[in-house]
Structures are given as C-alpha cells and as structure tokens.
Design a protein around this motif. Structure first.
Motif, PDB file in Angstrom:
ATOM      1  N   ARG A  10     130.368   7.792 -45.462  1.00 32.48           N
ATOM      2  CA  ARG A  10     131.025   8.534 -44.389  1.00 32.48           C
ATOM      3  C   ARG A  10     129.771   8.886 -43.491  1.00 32.48           C
ATOM      4  NH1 ARG A  10     134.345  12.795 -47.759  1.00 32.48           N
ATOM      5  NH2 ARG A  10     132.006  12.438 -48.956  1.00 32.48           N
ATOM      6  N   PHE A  11     128.587   8.774 -43.871  1.00 31.61           N
ATOM      7  CA  PHE A  11     127.485   8.914 -42.735  1.00 31.61           C
ATOM      8  C   PHE A  11     127.611   8.602 -41.421  1.00 31.61           C
ATOM      9  CE2 PHE A  11     123.572   7.408 -40.729  1.00 31.61           C
ATOM     10  CZ  PHE A  11     122.816   8.866 -40.812  1.00 31.61           C
ATOM     11  N   TRP A  12     128.164   7.208 -41.354  1.00 28.83           N
ATOM     12  CA  TRP A  12     128.318   6.729 -39.856  1.00 28.83           C
ATOM     13  C   TRP A  12     129.412   7.126 -39.125  1.00 28.83           C
ATOM     14  CZ3 TRP A  12     124.158   4.205 -39.203  1.00 28.83           C
ATOM     15  CH2 TRP A  12     123.442   3.671 -40.318  1.00 28.83           C
ATOM     16  N   SER A  13     130.565   7.615 -39.829  1.00 30.52           N
ATOM     17  CA  SER A  13     131.479   8.430 -39.105  1.00 30.52           C
ATOM     18  C   SER A  13     131.391   9.894 -38.729  1.00 30.52           C
ATOM     19  CB  SER A  13     132.718   8.258 -39.731  1.00 30.52           C
ATOM     20  OG  SER A  13     132.805   8.754 -41.103  1.00 30.52           O
ATOM     21  N   ASP A  14     130.469  10.430 -39.122  1.00 31.18           N
ATOM     22  CA  ASP A  14     129.967  11.839 -38.951  1.00 31.18           C
ATOM     23  C   ASP A  14     129.802  12.135 -37.563  1.00 31.18           C
ATOM     24  OD1 ASP A  14     128.800  14.604 -40.187  1.00 31.18           O
ATOM     25  OD2 ASP A  14     127.405  13.903 -38.414  1.00 31.18           O
ATOM     26  N   ASN A  15     130.248  13.031 -36.929  1.00 32.32           N
ATOM     27  CA  ASN A  15     130.249  13.283 -35.302  1.00 32.32           C
ATOM     28  C   ASN A  15     128.725  13.483 -34.973  1.00 32.32           C
ATOM     29  OD1 ASN A  15     131.872  13.666 -32.879  1.00 32.32           O
ATOM     30  ND2 ASN A  15     131.012  15.878 -33.124  1.00 32.32           N
ATOM     31  N   PHE A  16     127.993  14.027 -35.617  1.00 35.26           N
ATOM     32  CA  PHE A  16     126.518  14.325 -35.221  1.00 35.26           C
ATOM     33  C   PHE A  16     126.062  12.969 -35.158  1.00 35.26           C
ATOM     34  CE2 PHE A  16     122.080  14.810 -36.495  1.00 35.26           C
ATOM     35  CZ  PHE A  16     121.786  15.632 -35.289  1.00 35.26           C
ATOM     36  N   ILE A  17     126.042  12.267 -36.176  1.00 36.66           N
ATOM     37  CA  ILE A  17     125.325  10.923 -36.458  1.00 36.66           C
ATOM     38  C   ILE A  17     125.799   9.902 -35.276  1.00 36.66           C
ATOM     39  CG2 ILE A  17     124.936   8.816 -37.803  1.00 36.66           C
ATOM     40  CD1 ILE A  17     123.285  11.467 -38.574  1.00 36.66           C
ATOM     41  N   ALA A  18     127.188   9.884 -35.125  1.00 35.35           N
ATOM     42  CA  ALA A  18     127.878   8.969 -34.124  1.00 35.35           C
ATOM     43  C   ALA A  18     127.467   9.374 -32.695  1.00 35.35           C
ATOM     44  CB  ALA A  18     129.308   9.306 -34.014  1.00 35.35           C
ATOM     45  N   ASN A  19     126.830  10.529 -32.267  1.00 40.46           N
ATOM     46  CA  ASN A  19     126.206  10.926 -31.007  1.00 40.46           C
ATOM     47  C   ASN A  19     124.827  10.650 -30.769  1.00 40.46           C
ATOM     48  OD1 ASN A  19     128.670  11.906 -29.231  1.00 40.46           O
ATOM     49  ND2 ASN A  19     128.887  13.337 -31.133  1.00 40.46           N
ATOM     50  N   LEU A  20     124.262  10.388 -32.104  1.00 39.21           N
ATOM     51  CA  LEU A  20     122.740   9.655 -31.649  1.00 39.21           C
ATOM     52  C   LEU A  20     122.780   8.496 -31.369  1.00 39.21           C
ATOM     53  CD1 LEU A  20     121.564  11.251 -35.365  1.00 39.21           C
ATOM     54  CD2 LEU A  20     121.400  12.178 -33.084  1.00 39.21           C
ATOM     55  N   ASN A  21     121.517   8.009 -30.711  1.00 41.33           N
ATOM     56  CA  ASN A  21     121.192   6.731 -30.271  1.00 41.33           C
ATOM     57  C   ASN A  21     120.748   5.918 -31.610  1.00 41.33           C
ATOM     58  OD1 ASN A  21     118.423   6.634 -30.380  1.00 41.33           O
ATOM     59  ND2 ASN A  21     118.241   7.915 -28.636  1.00 41.33           N
ATOM     60  N   PRO A  22     120.537   4.677 -31.480  1.00 39.40           N
ATOM     61  CA  PRO A  22     120.200   3.871 -32.683  1.00 39.40           C
ATOM     62  C   PRO A  22     118.862   4.354 -33.312  1.00 39.40           C
ATOM     63  CG  PRO A  22     121.301   2.447 -31.095  1.00 39.40           C
ATOM     64  CD  PRO A  22     121.026   3.866 -30.208  1.00 39.40           C
ATOM     65  N   LEU A  23     117.719   4.688 -32.245  1.00 42.82           N
ATOM     66  CA  LEU A  23     116.522   5.046 -32.806  1.00 42.82           C
ATOM     67  C   LEU A  23     116.648   6.458 -33.520  1.00 42.82           C
ATOM     68  CD1 LEU A  23     113.390   4.229 -33.024  1.00 42.82           C
ATOM     69  CD2 LEU A  23     113.024   5.416 -30.778  1.00 42.82           C
ATOM     70  N   GLU A  24     117.409   7.506 -32.953  1.00 43.08           N
ATOM     71  CA  GLU A  24     117.359   8.567 -33.592  1.00 43.08           C
ATOM     72  C   GLU A  24     118.263   8.530 -34.905  1.00 43.08           C
ATOM     73  OE1 GLU A  24     117.976  11.280 -29.374  1.00 43.08           O
ATOM     74  OE2 GLU A  24     119.667  10.381 -30.316  1.00 43.08           O
ATOM     75  N   ARG A  25     119.162   7.657 -35.110  1.00 39.54           N
ATOM     76  CA  ARG A  25     119.901   7.461 -36.394  1.00 39.54           C
ATOM     77  C   ARG A  25     118.926   6.809 -37.254  1.00 39.54           C
ATOM     78  NH1 ARG A  25     124.376   3.971 -34.101  1.00 39.54           N
ATOM     79  NH2 ARG A  25     125.092   5.510 -32.443  1.00 39.54           N
ATOM     80  N   TYR A  26     118.084   5.779 -36.996  1.00 41.69           N
ATOM     81  CA  TYR A  26     117.096   5.407 -37.704  1.00 41.69           C
ATOM     82  C   TYR A  26     116.323   6.461 -38.243  1.00 41.69           C
ATOM     83  CZ  TYR A  26     112.620   2.964 -38.938  1.00 41.69           C
ATOM     84  OH  TYR A  26     111.640   2.370 -39.529  1.00 41.69           O
ATOM     85  N   LEU A  27     115.628   7.292 -37.518  1.00 44.83           N
ATOM     86  CA  LEU A  27     114.979   8.399 -37.822  1.00 44.83           C
ATOM     87  C   LEU A  27     115.626   9.404 -38.834  1.00 44.83           C
ATOM     88  CD1 LEU A  27     112.126   9.829 -37.768  1.00 44.83           C
ATOM     89  CD2 LEU A  27     112.759  11.072 -35.814  1.00 44.83           C
TER      90      LEU A  27
END
Length: 121
Positions: A10-27
């Motif tokens: 469910r990490f991928w559907s978390d609102n905070f994560i969904a609003n990050l850009n790909p590099l921020e998600r990676y970090l």
C-alpha cells in the motif's frame, strides 16, 4: 547477519508518497530499506554515504530531506524514519525490547525528539 524487511504494498497508494516525484520516492524507499536501517528506524548515516549509495548529488540531499519533514528527520548525521517503529510487530516482547535498546544507542538529541513525538500521540 542478514536483515529482512517486509514491505507494505500500500506504500504506492499512500497520499504522501503519491505526491513525491520519482527521485524523492527512490530516496524515501532508500531510508526504509538500506543496509544501515534497523528495527527502530534510527541510524547514523552521513550525507556522503547517502549520496554515494543512492547516486544523488550530495548538494541536493538537504533540499530533498526538507520535503520529508515529519516523515524522515535528519538530525546531525542521524536518520529517524518517524513511523518506522509503528510498522514493527510490537506484539512481541523481544521486538519491543530490541526497539528500546536500539533507541538507547542513538544520540541524546535524537532520543529527545523521538520521546517528544511519542508524547504527542
């Protein structure tokens, strides 16, 4: 000793994560899954090592860390993944003891921030 982390899809559907850009998600994923992490999500990690292991420019990291405020705190070379403990199996006395021991290894200023956060809840 190998460490294993179970990862909630469910990490991928978390609102905070969904609003990050790909590099921020990676970090953010790096903070959860790197070899330095432990059962309490508080560990020493110099920016130089973080930059080397992620390939992210060291000058960019402090800017990216600001985006994670409240989720990941960076305190004088120490990472604290704020909700990490909440996702551990807290039903086990051994896990709870391990978390407490791990937190005690962190510098006092980190311990104080964690304690303040837990009191707010």
């Amino acid at each position: 000793m190998a460490k294993h982390r179970y990862f909630d899809t469910r990490f991928w559907s978390d609102n905070f994560i969904a609003n990050l850009n790909p590099l921020e998600r990676y970090l953010f994923l790096y903070f959860l899954l790197n070899e330095h992490t432990n059962i309490c999500g508080i560990y020493e990690l110099p920016l130089k090592i973080m930059a080397f292991e992620t390939g992210i420019d060291i000058e960019m990291l402090p800017k990216m860390l600001k985006r994670f405020e409240g989720k990941v705190e960076y305190i004088n070379g120490w990472v604290w993944v704020v909700n990490f403990i909440k996702h551990q199996d807290n039903g086990s006395k051994d896990i709870i003891k391990g978390i407490e021991n791990c937190v005690r290894l962190a510098p006092k200023e980190v311990q104080i921030r964690v304690e303040e956060h837990l009191k707010k809840k």
